[in-house]
Design a protein around this motif. Sequence first.
Motif, PDB file in Angstrom:
ATOM      1  N   ALA A 137       0.844  -1.201   0.000  1.00 24.79           N
ATOM      2  CA  ALA A 137       0.000   0.000   0.000  1.00 24.79           C
ATOM      3  C   ALA A 137       0.878   1.250   0.000  1.00 24.79           C
ATOM      4  CB  ALA A 137      -0.917  -0.018   1.219  1.00 24.79           C
ATOM      5  N   VAL A 138       1.977   1.175   0.747  1.00 24.64           N
ATOM      6  CA  VAL A 138       2.963   2.267   0.798  1.00 24.64           C
ATOM      7  C   VAL A 138       4.330   1.625   0.591  1.00 24.64           C
ATOM      8  CG1 VAL A 138       4.086   3.951   2.340  1.00 24.64           C
ATOM      9  CG2 VAL A 138       1.586   3.731   2.347  1.00 24.64           C
ATOM     10  N   TYR A 139       5.194   2.264  -0.196  1.00 30.54           N
ATOM     11  CA  TYR A 139       6.543   1.730  -0.362  1.00 30.54           C
ATOM     12  C   TYR A 139       7.483   2.424   0.626  1.00 30.54           C
ATOM     13  CZ  TYR A 139       4.562  -0.711  -4.231  1.00 30.54           C
ATOM     14  OH  TYR A 139       3.763  -1.539  -4.962  1.00 30.54           O
ATOM     15  N   CYS A 140       7.840   1.686   1.665  1.00 33.49           N
ATOM     16  CA  CYS A 140       8.648   2.245   2.748  1.00 33.49           C
ATOM     17  C   CYS A 140      10.072   2.419   2.238  1.00 33.49           C
ATOM     18  CB  CYS A 140       8.645   1.305   3.942  1.00 33.49           C
ATOM     19  SG  CYS A 140       7.014   0.639   4.271  1.00 33.49           S
ATOM     20  N   ARG A 141      10.637   3.574   2.450  1.00 34.42           N
ATOM     21  CA  ARG A 141      11.919   3.893   1.817  1.00 34.42           C
ATOM     22  C   ARG A 141      13.063   3.046   2.360  1.00 34.42           C
ATOM     23  NH1 ARG A 141       9.517   5.091  -2.165  1.00 34.42           N
ATOM     24  NH2 ARG A 141      11.537   5.441  -3.107  1.00 34.42           N
ATOM     25  N   PHE A 142      12.876   2.438   3.530  1.00 40.27           N
ATOM     26  CA  PHE A 142      13.965   1.658   4.157  1.00 40.27           C
ATOM     27  C   PHE A 142      13.822   0.169   3.859  1.00 40.27           C
ATOM     28  CE2 PHE A 142      10.394   2.447   6.906  1.00 40.27           C
ATOM     29  CZ  PHE A 142       9.977   1.160   7.207  1.00 40.27           C
ATOM     30  N   CYS A 143      12.878  -0.176   2.984  1.00 38.07           N
ATOM     31  CA  CYS A 143      12.504  -1.589   2.783  1.00 38.07           C
ATOM     32  C   CYS A 143      13.711  -2.481   2.490  1.00 38.07           C
ATOM     33  CB  CYS A 143      11.518  -1.699   1.630  1.00 38.07           C
ATOM     34  SG  CYS A 143      11.010  -3.394   1.323  1.00 38.07           S
ATOM     35  N   THR A 144      13.774  -3.577   3.190  1.00 41.54           N
ATOM     36  CA  THR A 144      14.891  -4.502   3.032  1.00 41.54           C
ATOM     37  C   THR A 144      14.779  -5.331   1.746  1.00 41.54           C
ATOM     38  OG1 THR A 144      16.293  -5.618   4.618  1.00 41.54           O
ATOM     39  CG2 THR A 144      14.247  -6.688   4.162  1.00 41.54           C
ATOM     40  N   ARG A 145      13.574  -5.408   1.211  1.00 43.94           N
ATOM     41  CA  ARG A 145      13.380  -6.174  -0.033  1.00 43.94           C
ATOM     42  C   ARG A 145      13.146  -5.261  -1.217  1.00 43.94           C
ATOM     43  NH1 ARG A 145       9.705  -9.995   2.816  1.00 43.94           N
ATOM     44  NH2 ARG A 145      11.222 -11.260   3.907  1.00 43.94           N
ATOM     45  N   LYS A 146      13.692  -4.042  -1.161  1.00 38.60           N
ATOM     46  CA  LYS A 146      13.412  -3.101  -2.250  1.00 38.60           C
ATOM     47  C   LYS A 146      13.955  -3.611  -3.583  1.00 38.60           C
ATOM     48  CE  LYS A 146      15.373   0.769  -0.588  1.00 38.60           C
ATOM     49  NZ  LYS A 146      16.203   2.000  -0.532  1.00 38.60           N
ATOM     50  N   ARG A 147      14.860  -4.606  -3.543  1.00 41.52           N
ATOM     51  CA  ARG A 147      15.381  -5.166  -4.790  1.00 41.52           C
ATOM     52  C   ARG A 147      14.263  -5.780  -5.635  1.00 41.52           C
ATOM     53  NH1 ARG A 147      15.938  -8.885  -0.858  1.00 41.52           N
ATOM     54  NH2 ARG A 147      15.313 -11.024  -1.356  1.00 41.52           N
ATOM     55  N   LYS A 148      13.170  -6.206  -4.981  1.00 42.77           N
ATOM     56  CA  LYS A 148      12.101  -6.843  -5.750  1.00 42.77           C
ATOM     57  C   LYS A 148      10.712  -6.263  -5.457  1.00 42.77           C
ATOM     58  CE  LYS A 148      11.736 -11.310  -4.639  1.00 42.77           C
ATOM     59  NZ  LYS A 148      12.204 -12.672  -4.368  1.00 42.77           N
ATOM     60  N   VAL A 149      10.493  -5.786  -4.208  1.00 41.61           N
ATOM     61  CA  VAL A 149       9.201  -5.166  -3.902  1.00 41.61           C
ATOM     62  C   VAL A 149       9.056  -3.977  -4.846  1.00 41.61           C
ATOM     63  CG1 VAL A 149       7.979  -3.790  -2.168  1.00 41.61           C
ATOM     64  CG2 VAL A 149       9.165  -5.863  -1.477  1.00 41.61           C
ATOM     65  N   SER A 150       7.879  -3.802  -5.412  1.00 48.55           N
ATOM     66  CA  SER A 150       7.537  -2.754  -6.391  1.00 48.55           C
ATOM     67  C   SER A 150       7.891  -3.167  -7.825  1.00 48.55           C
ATOM     68  CB  SER A 150       8.118  -1.374  -6.049  1.00 48.55           C
ATOM     69  OG  SER A 150       9.377  -1.144  -6.640  1.00 48.55           O
ATOM     70  N   ASN A 151       8.568  -4.304  -7.996  1.00 48.43           N
ATOM     71  CA  ASN A 151       8.888  -4.780  -9.346  1.00 48.43           C
ATOM     72  C   ASN A 151       7.889  -5.881  -9.740  1.00 48.43           C
ATOM     73  OD1 ASN A 151       9.861  -6.018 -11.595  1.00 48.43           O
ATOM     74  ND2 ASN A 151      11.847  -6.582 -10.710  1.00 48.43           N
ATOM     75  N   PRO A 152       7.001  -5.575 -10.706  1.00 48.83           N
ATOM     76  CA  PRO A 152       5.934  -6.537 -11.048  1.00 48.83           C
ATOM     77  C   PRO A 152       6.451  -7.915 -11.460  1.00 48.83           C
ATOM     78  CG  PRO A 152       5.672  -4.464 -12.246  1.00 48.83           C
ATOM     79  CD  PRO A 152       6.961  -4.370 -11.500  1.00 48.83           C
ATOM     80  N   THR A 153       7.673  -7.973 -12.020  1.00 52.83           N
ATOM     81  CA  THR A 153       8.147  -9.281 -12.476  1.00 52.83           C
ATOM     82  C   THR A 153       8.506 -10.195 -11.300  1.00 52.83           C
ATOM     83  OG1 THR A 153      10.444  -8.596 -12.623  1.00 52.83           O
ATOM     84  CG2 THR A 153       9.098  -8.288 -14.601  1.00 52.83           C
TER      85      THR A 153
END
Length: 354
Positions: A137-153
């Motif tokens: 719902a919100v993309y937290c800027r510190f996210c530890t999985r930002k490598r893939k969270v928000s990437n549809p693939t």
Amino acid sequence: MSIKTIDLFSSKRHSFWANVSDADWSSWAWQLQHKITTLDQLIEIAKHDPSFKLDVEDIIKTQTEFNFGITPYYFSLINLADPRCPIGLQALPSSEENVKLDNELLDFPKEETMMPVPGLTHRYPDRAMLYTTHHCAVYCRFCTRKRKVSNPTSTLQTNQILKAIEYVKDHPVIREVILSGGDIFSFSDKQLNEMLTGLREIPHVEIIRLGTRNLVTMPCRVTESLVNVLKQHHPIYIHTHFNHVSECTLEAFKACQMLRKAGCVVNNHTVILKGINDSAGDIEALNEKLIMMGVQPYYLYHCDLTYGSHHFRTKIHDDLELVRGLHKHTDWSHEINVPHYMIDTPGGGKVELI
Ligand code: SF4
């Protein structure tokens, strides 16, 4: 007149959405459809609100592949007059994200190297974690999985989820499955029910844990229909992620209450973030509210060495002082409001330090 616990919680709605009906405001479909995802939307709000002091120029400078998305609900918790607002810092991009230190890693916990089938990390013998979706719902800027969270693939296809469930079925040593993402509550109730049913048909799966930040960023996701699904699959543990006392709103209180009444155990993990919640007072204030909400403060994490997150990271030494500060304030609730302080190690899992 006596004050009830619920009276200690309040709601906020930014005047930008003053004309939205209550029914829409409390609908998670509406919240997702009206997410703020562009700078133009931010600029429009800034024009409407003279108190807006956020640094839009800095946001423009942010070269990030990590999505930007904030629900109107969570946006309303930001103090727009304060560029250091703890909610704004968690949700708004900053050019600091462009800085990548040598010791920061794309996949700090090395989850990808421990996947026998796509999406399923099997690090500890009795436990497996399934990454299901890139949506939050919100993309937290510190996210530890930002490598893939928000990437549809990165979202698993239905057949991949079935394969992961098959793997769990073939490994009787696995007693606990964590459904995570992204946010597991991004799925529809029907999809969630199918996943939970598949897991519950496996006799050796005793515990199912659901990882969600929706209680913080979009609590209206917790509906009667959702809790009716969860009720069928107990024991269900919800692991959520409140970081600051301002996130403990009336809406969050009600969502947690619904989950608890449905028999779910709700635990919280907090990441200590520089300038956001890095004092014993910050954590104490948060944990007191969590306990009132029936949420167990469970883990306190050091911020992972994820790339582009240096500006959030505190020193372990300072974290330990903070936790000692929490221990000093012994009172009736001491046993339940001091969480375990943990650090994640690269590939070695979690270690409890105090
Ligand atoms: S909700 Fe969780 S997975 Fe999603 S961006 Fe925030 S920290 Fe990352």
